[in-house]
Scaffold this motif. Structure first.
Motif, mmCIF file in Angstrom:
data_model
loop_
_atom_site.group_PDB
_atom_site.id
_atom_site.type_symbol
_atom_site.label_atom_id
_atom_site.label_comp_id
_atom_site.label_asym_id
_atom_site.label_seq_id
_atom_site.Cartn_x
_atom_site.Cartn_y
_atom_site.Cartn_z
ATOM 1 N N GLY A 151 3.506 9.175 -0.673
ATOM 2 C CA GLY A 151 2.563 8.469 -1.528
ATOM 3 C C GLY A 151 2.228 9.213 -2.804
ATOM 4 O O GLY A 151 1.341 8.788 -3.555
ATOM 5 N N ASP A 200 0.865 -1.181 0.000
ATOM 6 C CA ASP A 200 0.000 0.000 0.000
ATOM 7 C C ASP A 200 0.899 1.228 0.000
ATOM 8 O O ASP A 200 1.220 1.781 1.040
ATOM 9 C CB ASP A 200 -0.917 -0.028 1.232
ATOM 10 C CG ASP A 200 -1.986 1.058 1.191
ATOM 11 O OD1 ASP A 200 -1.921 1.927 0.290
ATOM 12 O OD2 ASP A 200 -2.863 1.049 2.070
ATOM 13 N N TYR A 201 1.311 1.656 -1.203
ATOM 14 C CA TYR A 201 2.329 2.708 -1.289
ATOM 15 C C TYR A 201 1.800 4.074 -0.856
ATOM 16 O O TYR A 201 2.566 4.945 -0.439
ATOM 17 C CB TYR A 201 2.891 2.787 -2.711
ATOM 18 C CG TYR A 201 2.051 3.604 -3.680
ATOM 19 C CD1 TYR A 201 2.294 4.961 -3.873
ATOM 20 C CD2 TYR A 201 1.008 3.013 -4.395
ATOM 21 C CE1 TYR A 201 1.521 5.702 -4.749
ATOM 22 C CE2 TYR A 201 0.239 3.743 -5.261
ATOM 23 C CZ TYR A 201 0.492 5.088 -5.441
ATOM 24 O OH TYR A 201 -0.282 5.829 -6.307
ATOM 25 N N ASP A 202 0.467 4.292 -0.943
ATOM 26 C CA ASP A 202 -0.089 5.606 -0.628
ATOM 27 C C ASP A 202 -0.915 5.614 0.655
ATOM 28 O O ASP A 202 -1.562 6.612 0.981
ATOM 29 C CB ASP A 202 -0.920 6.140 -1.796
ATOM 30 C CG ASP A 202 -2.011 5.154 -2.232
ATOM 31 O OD1 ASP A 202 -2.083 4.048 -1.658
ATOM 32 O OD2 ASP A 202 -2.764 5.497 -3.152
ATOM 33 N N TYR A 205 0.751 0.046 -10.131
ATOM 34 C CA TYR A 205 -0.695 0.079 -10.309
ATOM 35 C C TYR A 205 -1.356 0.467 -8.985
ATOM 36 O O TYR A 205 -1.218 -0.243 -7.987
ATOM 37 C CB TYR A 205 -1.216 -1.279 -10.758
ATOM 38 C CG TYR A 205 -0.827 -1.664 -12.167
ATOM 39 C CD1 TYR A 205 -1.441 -1.060 -13.268
ATOM 40 C CD2 TYR A 205 0.141 -2.633 -12.410
ATOM 41 C CE1 TYR A 205 -1.105 -1.421 -14.567
ATOM 42 C CE2 TYR A 205 0.480 -3.000 -13.704
ATOM 43 C CZ TYR A 205 -0.143 -2.387 -14.776
ATOM 44 O OH TYR A 205 0.186 -2.745 -16.059
ATOM 45 N N ARG A 206 -2.084 1.565 -9.025
ATOM 46 C CA ARG A 206 -2.835 2.000 -7.842
ATOM 47 C C ARG A 206 -4.180 1.284 -7.816
ATOM 48 O O ARG A 206 -4.922 1.273 -8.798
ATOM 49 C CB ARG A 206 -3.039 3.512 -7.878
ATOM 50 C CG ARG A 206 -3.742 4.060 -6.636
ATOM 51 C CD ARG A 206 -3.701 5.588 -6.616
ATOM 52 N NE ARG A 206 -4.331 6.101 -5.403
ATOM 53 C CZ ARG A 206 -5.582 6.550 -5.341
ATOM 54 N NH1 ARG A 206 -6.330 6.577 -6.436
ATOM 55 N NH2 ARG A 206 -6.078 6.986 -4.212
ATOM 56 N N ASN A 207 -4.470 0.672 -6.690
ATOM 57 C CA ASN A 207 -5.719 -0.062 -6.505
ATOM 58 C C ASN A 207 -6.869 0.931 -6.346
ATOM 59 O O ASN A 207 -6.874 1.742 -5.417
ATOM 60 C CB ASN A 207 -5.604 -0.963 -5.269
ATOM 61 C CG ASN A 207 -6.752 -1.936 -5.123
ATOM 62 O OD1 ASN A 207 -7.872 -1.688 -5.570
ATOM 63 N ND2 ASN A 207 -6.491 -3.047 -4.460
ATOM 64 N N ASP A 254 -1.826 -1.979 -3.438
ATOM 65 C CA ASP A 254 -1.385 -1.603 -4.774
ATOM 66 C C ASP A 254 -0.390 -2.646 -5.285
ATOM 67 O O ASP A 254 0.088 -3.502 -4.541
ATOM 68 C CB ASP A 254 -0.752 -0.218 -4.728
ATOM 69 C CG ASP A 254 -1.658 0.794 -4.035
ATOM 70 O OD1 ASP A 254 -2.809 0.955 -4.475
ATOM 71 O OD2 ASP A 254 -1.225 1.403 -3.028
#
Length: 750
Positions: A578, A473-475, A516-518, A481
C-alpha cells in the motif's frame, strides 16, 4: 457550435502523419447444431444486423475495406496531388483492413512516381509514403509471425528467443524504410519502431545504429513474482476478433469460472467459453443462444432478477457519432442458455456507450443500472441513463429525477460507498473534460435518493483525458480509493514518442493515471507520483487483482490506441504494502504489445491464484489478434474465496463491504464488485490473497441492506458461501485442475 469531443481525427494517420420461462415455448431450436434462440433474441439479432447495414462505411472506422475501395476508385493519375492524397488514404485503409500486400503495391506505385519528380514538398511526401510502408511491413511481420506462427512468447516485450520472428522479411523491410525516413526527419515514433523491429529479429541491441539505440524496457526492481505464461492458444480460449469486453464469471453455477467475450464490430458474435472443470474449455455461444448477438465494445454483469444466475449487459456504439446502436440485456436462463430481454425489460435505448455499472442505489434488494453515454456536441446530447429496477423484471429511467442525467463524453463509470454511509456513490470518467463524482444522498423523494455533484470539493476532476476507472482499497485502510486511467488523445499518433521519453528518463507532457487516496471526509488526495504511477500508459482496458496473493491489490493496464504503429507494452504494477506500486511488466511476462482492451482477473484453474484474461484486438478491421490468458505461476501465499448470498440485499451482494481480520492484527478490506469499468472480475466469488504465515481470525460483512454480520471459524486456502443473516459459513469444495494443452490448436490462423 461547441464541441464536447470528437474523435474523427483519431483515425486520420495521414492527416497527422422468478423467472418467466415461457420463452422456451416461442424459441427456435436446431437439434443438428444444438442451437437455441428464443424469439426476443432473434428480434435483437435482426435489429443489430439492420444497424450494421445502415452504418455508412465512411463513418464506421472498422469498415476499412469499403473505405479503401472508395478512395482508390477516385484516384486520378492526371492530377499528382490528388493521386498522392488518395493513394495514401487508400493504402492506409488497406493496411487497416489487413490487405497489406495491396497496400504495399499502391505505395510502391506512388513512390516510384514521386521519385521521378521535383517539387518543394517532395521530402515530406516521401516521409509519409515510407512511414506508412514501414508500418505496413511491420504489420506483415506481425501477421506472419505473431499470428500465423503464434506461440506463448509471441508479441511479449522484451522478446524471448521463442518469440523472435522466423519469417524475417517484414521486419527487415521495416528497418530499411525507417532508416531512410530518419535521414529526412528523426521522428521518435519511428525510432521506437526501429528498435522494436530489430528486437523481433533477435538483433537488438547489437545491430541497432548507435545514434538510434534506445532502451525498450523500464528498469524494474526484482520481486518474487514469477513469470506468467500466455496459454490462451494452447487451451483454446484465444478468441480472434477486434477490441471488446470480457467477463470471467461462473455463469453455469458449477463451481468454476467461465469466460464471455465480445467485439465492437457489429458483425462479430460474442464468444462463450464454458469451463469444463477438467482444465479444458468449450466454446458454446451457439448452444447458449447467442448467435447474432453481435458487437459490444464492453460488457458488465449482474443478477438483475435475483435468481442466482449471472446476467450480462452488452454496451454498443462507443466512439462513433453514428453509433446509436441498441444495448443488450442477456438474461441467464440457468440452463446453459441466454435470452435477450432488452426490449421487454424497458432497457432499449439508442445512445453510443461502452460503460455502465450495476448497483443497488436505493438499497431495495434489486440491482439498478447506470449507463454512461457519449455526447459529441451539446446540440445533440446523449444524456446518461439511470434505470431503477422495479422488481418485476422491468426498469424505468429516472436519471433526470435523481440528477444523474449527465451530459459528457463518458468513458468509464464506477460505484462505491466512498463515505461509508451505506449507499453507492458514482464516479464518471469524462474524456476531455473534468471528471464527475456524484454522492448518493437520501431524500424524501419518490425514489428515496438523489445525487449531489461533489467533484470539485472531492478533488478528483483529473486527468482530463481519462478512460477506464475503478474504486478499490489499495492501502487497506477501510476507505475506498479511486483509480482513474489516462488516455491522452491529444497525443494520438505519438504514443511511442511519449513512451520513449519515459524510457529515456525524460518527462512526458501527456497526462498520467491518477490514484486518489480517500481521506475519509469526502475528499481525496492525488498520490500518483508518490506511489510510482505517474507513467505514460495510454490505458484502454484495465483491472485490479492480486498477482501474488499478498493481500494488497495490484494493477494491470492494457495500453494502446487504434494507430497501428502504437505497439507499446501493457503494463503491470505490483502493490508493495500500500506504499508503492513497482513495475513488474518485464519480469512477469505481461508486456503484451497488441492492443490491450478489457482485462479480467480470476482463478480459472482453481489452484489458489489469479490468472489474467485480456482482449487484445484493435479498432480497425484487420487489427484482430488472439486474446491472451496469462497463467499465474504461483507463489508462497495463501487464499480465501468467498461467495455471498443476499436475502434482503441483492442476490450476489454487490456493494457489500468485507473486513478480513488476520491473526497478526492486520485487516484486509474488500468490496463485492465486478472490478474495472473495462473488464469484469467475478462478482460471484471474491478472491482474496492471504499473506503467508498468517491465519484468518474472523470476517465482518456489511451487507448493502445495512446489517453487519460477524463470521468466524474460517480457514485459509478454502472457499465459503456466506448467507446473509447466517453467522455459520458453508464450506465449499474447490476442485483444482490443470489447464489441458490442445496441441495443434489455431484453426483460425488464416
Amino acid at each position: 457550435m461547441k464541441v464536447i469531443f470528437s474523435l474523427t481525427f483519431l483515425f486520420c494517420f495521414l492527416i497527422s502523419c422468478t423467472e418467466d420461462k415461457e420463452h422456451h415455448i416461442h424459441g427456435s431450436y436446431s437439434h443438428e447444431n444444438k442451437e437455441y434462440r428464443d424469439s426476443s433474441t432473434i428480434e435483437m439479432a435482426q435489429l443489430l444486423e439492420t444497424h450494421y447495414r445502415n452504418m455508412p462505411f465512411l463513418q464506421t472506422n472498422y469498415k476499412n475495406s469499403e473505405r479503401a475501395d472508395h478512395f482508390l476508385s477516385q484516384v486520378d493519375t492526371t492530377d499528382i496531388n490528388q493521386e498522392v492524397q488518395l493513394s495514401l488514404r487508400g493504402s492506409f485503409e488497406l493496411m487497416n483492413a489487413g490487405r497489406n500486400d495491396e497496400a504495399i503495391a499502391v505505395l510502391n506505385k506512388i513512390y516510384e512516381k514521386i521519385l521521378k519528380l521535383n517539387f518543394e514538398t517532395k521530402d515530406q511526401i516521401i516521409f509519409r509514403i515510407l512511414g506508412l510502408r514501414a508500418v505496413t511491413f511491420f504489420r506483415i511481420a506481425e501477421l506472419e509471425n505473431c499470428r500465423m506462427n503464434h506461440n506463448s512468447a509471441s508479441c511479449i516485450l522484451p522478446f524471448q528467443p521463442a518469440g523472435f520472428h522466423k519469417v524475417r522479411n517484414g521486419s527487415e523491410k521495416t528497418i530499411e524504410d525507417i532508416l531512410t525516413i530518419l535521414k529526412l526527419k528523426k521522428d521518435p515514433n519511428f525510432i521506437y519502431l526501429l528498435n522494436l523491429a530489430y528486437m523481433t529479429l533477435g538483433d537488438y541491441p547489437e545491430k541497432v545504429p548507435k545514434e538510434y539505440l534506445i532502451p525498450l524496457t523500464i528498469d524494474e526492481e526484482e520481486t518474487k513474482v514469477g513469470r506468467f505464461e500466455n496459454i490462451s492458444s494452447s487451451i483454446g480460449v484465444d478468441d480472434y476478433k477486434l477490441s471488446g469486453g470480457v467477463i470471467i464469471e461462473d455463469f453455469d453455477n458449477d463451481g468454476d469460472m467461465d469466460i464471455i467475450g465480445s467485439s465492437w464490430n457489429l458483425r462479430d458474435d460474442m464468444v462463450y467459453y464454458t469451463n469444463e472443470g477438467d482444465g479444458s474449455f468449450s466454446e458454446r455461444h451457439i448452444e447458449a443462444g447467442l448467435k447474432g448477438i453481435t458487437g459490444g465494445l464492453n460488457m458488465i454483469q449482474g443478477d438483475y432478477n435475483n435468481d442466482g444466475y449471472v446476467d450480462v449487459f452488452v454496451l454498443r456504439g462507443a466512439w462513433l457519432p453514428i453509433g446509436k446502436n441498441p444495448n443488450s440485456l442477456l438474461r441467464n436462463n440457468g440452463d446453459g442458455t441466454f435470452s435477450d430481454v432488452t426490449i421487454q425489460s424497458g432497457l432499449l435505448s439508442m445512445y453510443p456507450t461502452q460503460t455502465a455499472t450495476w448497483a443497488d442505489f436505493n438499497n431495495d434488494g434489486h440491482l439498478d443500472l447506470f449507463i454512461g453515454n457519449e455526447s459529441f456536441t451539446l446540440q445533440e446530447p446523449n444524456p446518461c441513463e439511470l434505470y431503477i429496477n422495479l422488481g418485476n423484471h422491468t426498469f424505468k429511467n429516472i436519471a433526470k429525477t435523481v440528477d444523474a442525467n449527465i451530459v459528457g463524453y463518458i468513458k468509464g463509470v464506477a460505484t462505491a460507498d466512498i463515505d461509508n454511509d451505506g449507499d453507492q456513490d458514482l464516479f464518471l470518467s469524462n474524456l476531455n473534460n473534468q471528471n464527475i463524482l456524484l454522492r448518493n444522498d437520501k431524500t424524501e423523494s419518490e425514489y428515496g435518493f438523489s445525487f449531489t455533484d461533489i467533484s470539485e470539493n472531492a478533488g478528483v476532476q483529473f486527468p482530463l483525458q481519462s478512460f477506464p476507472t475503478w474504486f478499490f482499497d489499495y492501502d487497506n485502510d477501510g476507505r475506498e480509493d479511486l483509480f482513474v486511467a489516462s488516455y491522452p488523445v491529444s497525443y494520438y499518433n505519438n504514443l511511442a514518442t511519449e513512451y520513449t521519453k519515459e524510457l529515456l528518463g525524460y518527462k512526458s507532457e501527456s497526462e498520467s493515471p491518477k490514484l486518489y487516496r480517500n481521506l475519509g471526509n469526502n475528499t481525496f488526495k492525488d498520490v500518483s507520483g508518490e506511489v510510482g504511477l505517474d507513467k505514460v500508459c495510454f490505458t484502454m482496458g484495465s483491472n485490479f487483482g492480486d498477482f501474488n496473493n499478498d493481500g494488497f491489490l495490484d494493477i494491470y493496464l492494457g495500453t494502446g490506441e487504434p494507430d497501428l504503429k502504437a505497439v507499446i507494452p501493457n503494463r503491470a504494477f505490483l502493490n508493495n504494502g500500500g506504499k508503492k506500486f513497482q513495475e513488474i511488466t518485464s519480469q512477469a511476462g505481461l508486456g503484451h504489445l497488441q492492443k490491450g482492451h478489457a482485462i479480467s482477473f480470476s482463478d480459472l484453474d482453481n489452484d489458489g491464484d489469479q490468472d489474467i484474461y485480456a482482449v487484445m484486438g484493435g479498432a480497425f478491421e484487420g487489427d484482430i489478434f488472439f486474446n491472451a490468458l496469462f497463467e499465474n505461476p504461483g507463489h508462497s501465499n495463501s487464499f480465501l474465496y468467498l461467495t455471498f448470498v443476499g436475502s434482503e440485499s441483492n442476490r450476489f451482494a454487490i456493494g457489500a463491504k468485507l473486513e478480513v481480520n488476520l491473526d497478526n492484527g492486520q485487516t484486509l478490506y474488500r468490496s463485492v464488485t465486478c472490478g474495472s469499468s473495462f473488464g469484469g472480475n467475478s462478482m460471484s466469488r471474491l478472491e482474496i490473497g492471504i499473506p503467508s504465515g498468517h491465519a484468518v481470525k474472523s470476517l465482518k460483512v456489511s451487507w448493502p441492506e445495512g446489517s453487519e454480520q460477524l463470521v468466524e471459524s474460517i480457514s485459509k486456502n478454502s472457499w465459503y458461501t456466506i448467507l446473509e443473516g447466517n453467522p455459520s459459513p458453508q464450506k465449499r469444495t474447490l476442485v483444482e485442475t490443470q489447464f489441458k494443452i490442445q496441441h495443434g490448436h489455431h484453426k483460425h490462423h488464416h
